[in-house]
Structure formats: structure tokens, C-alpha cells
Scaffold this motif. Structure first.
Motif, short mmCIF file in Angstrom:
data_model
loop_
_atom_site.label_atom_id
_atom_site.label_comp_id
_atom_site.label_asym_id
_atom_site.label_seq_id
_atom_site.Cartn_x
_atom_site.Cartn_y
_atom_site.Cartn_z
N PRO A 6 15.71 -63.32 24.55
CA PRO A 6 14.76 -63.32 25.67
C PRO A 6 14.31 -64.74 26.02
CG PRO A 6 13.67 -62.58 23.67
CD PRO A 6 15.12 -62.75 23.33
N ILE A 7 13.89 -64.90 27.26
CA ILE A 7 13.31 -66.16 27.72
C ILE A 7 11.80 -65.99 27.68
CG2 ILE A 7 13.02 -67.69 29.70
CD1 ILE A 7 15.92 -66.75 30.48
N CYS A 8 11.13 -66.84 26.89
CA CYS A 8 9.68 -66.75 26.75
C CYS A 8 9.03 -67.89 27.51
CB CYS A 8 9.26 -66.89 25.29
SG CYS A 8 9.94 -65.61 24.26
N GLU A 9 7.97 -67.57 28.21
CA GLU A 9 7.18 -68.61 28.86
C GLU A 9 5.80 -68.60 28.24
OE1 GLU A 9 7.33 -68.55 33.09
OE2 GLU A 9 9.52 -68.33 33.12
N GLU A 81 1.13 -70.25 17.37
CA GLU A 81 2.55 -70.20 17.72
C GLU A 81 2.89 -68.79 18.18
OE1 GLU A 81 5.45 -72.33 16.36
OE2 GLU A 81 4.11 -74.04 16.31
N TYR A 82 3.44 -68.69 19.36
CA TYR A 82 3.78 -67.38 19.93
C TYR A 82 5.28 -67.26 20.14
CZ TYR A 82 -1.16 -66.65 20.95
OH TYR A 82 -2.51 -66.48 20.84
N GLY A 91 22.09 -52.57 18.42
CA GLY A 91 22.35 -53.90 17.87
C GLY A 91 21.08 -54.51 17.31
N LEU A 92 21.12 -55.81 17.10
CA LEU A 92 19.98 -56.51 16.52
C LEU A 92 18.97 -56.87 17.60
CD1 LEU A 92 21.88 -58.94 14.15
CD2 LEU A 92 20.58 -56.94 13.48
N SER A 93 17.69 -56.85 17.23
CA SER A 93 16.69 -57.34 18.17
C SER A 93 16.82 -58.86 18.26
CB SER A 93 15.28 -56.94 17.71
OG SER A 93 15.03 -57.45 16.42
N GLN A 94 16.37 -59.40 19.38
CA GLN A 94 16.52 -60.84 19.63
C GLN A 94 15.15 -61.47 19.82
OE1 GLN A 94 19.37 -62.62 19.69
NE2 GLN A 94 20.68 -60.84 19.30
N LYS A 95 14.97 -62.67 19.25
CA LYS A 95 13.71 -63.38 19.38
C LYS A 95 13.93 -64.68 20.14
CE LYS A 95 12.04 -62.10 14.74
NZ LYS A 95 13.26 -61.61 14.10
N CYS A 96 12.88 -65.11 20.84
CA CYS A 96 12.94 -66.44 21.44
C CYS A 96 12.31 -67.42 20.44
CB CYS A 96 12.18 -66.47 22.75
SG CYS A 96 10.42 -66.16 22.59
N ALA A 97 12.51 -68.70 20.67
CA ALA A 97 11.91 -69.71 19.81
C ALA A 97 10.39 -69.69 19.96
CB ALA A 97 12.45 -71.09 20.17
N ALA A 98 9.69 -69.89 18.86
CA ALA A 98 8.23 -69.90 18.90
C ALA A 98 7.74 -71.13 19.66
CB ALA A 98 7.66 -69.89 17.49
#
Length: 103
Positions: A6-9, A81-82, A91-98
Motif C-alpha cells: 500500500p501507499i501510505c500518506e 511512527e505510523y 496471500g500475504l498482507s502487505q505493509k508500507c514503510a513506517a
């Protein structure tokens, strides 16, 4: 189809008492992903209704379907940090960078 990363803002800084919205989105997952926000590595609770949120001293609203994390009045306690995680059961869940938000 498993979710893409995901793209996190996340704003790097925010003024105390202002409205702040963090967003998280990925477009490849099918069925559509749900989103879970984390602060300092701890999953944020999805709180509904102002009564329970106020009692628990929660200043945000998390929408797992749209991926938004909305702070109505951000406080110094919200500094941290979010990151968010997208999952749709495939499949696997995906994380964005904190990313760090300083209030």
C-alpha cells in the motif's frame, strides 16, 4: 489476487489541535483490501461513536475499508511512527514503510 504494497500518506508534522488525515491505499488486491493502521508497531483499535472513543481517550477514527485514519484534534500524544497493512485474505498482507508524524 493478493494485495500490493500500500501507499501510505503520513504528514511529517502537524500542529496540535488541527485535523489530520492519514491515508493508505493499494489497487491490486481482489477482493478489495481492508486496512489496519499501526502506531509504534501496535495495532490501532477501530473505535466507533464519540462516546466510547472519548471514554478511551481516543482522538481518531479509523476506516478499515477506505484506509483513512482521521484525527479530529491531534495531540502531542499522537506523535509516533505510523504504518498501515493491507489484507484481503489472499496471500500475504502487505505493509508500507513506517513514517514518523511529529505533533
Amino acid at each position: 489476487v493478493p494485495p500490493s504494497t500500500p501507499i501510505c500518506e503520513v504528514p511529517s508534522s502537524a500542529m496540535t489541535g488541527t485535523v489530520v488525515e492519514l491515508s493508505c491505499k493499494e489497487n491490486e488486491g481482489s477482493p478489495p483490501s481492508t486496512y489496519q493502521w499501526y502506531k509504534n508497531g501496535v495495532a490501532l483499535l477501530e473505535k466507533m461513536g464519540t462516546g466510547s472513543a472519548r471514554a478511551a481517550n481516543v482522538t481518531y477514527t479509523m476506516n478499515k475499508k477506505s484506509g483513512t485514519l482521521l484525527f479530529n484534534t491531534v495531540t502531542r500524544n499522537d506523535t509516533g511512527e505510523y504504518f498501515c497493512e493491507a489484507s484481503n485474505g489472499i496471500g500475504l498482507s502487505q505493509k508500507c514503510a513506517a513514517k514518523r508524524m511529529q505533533v
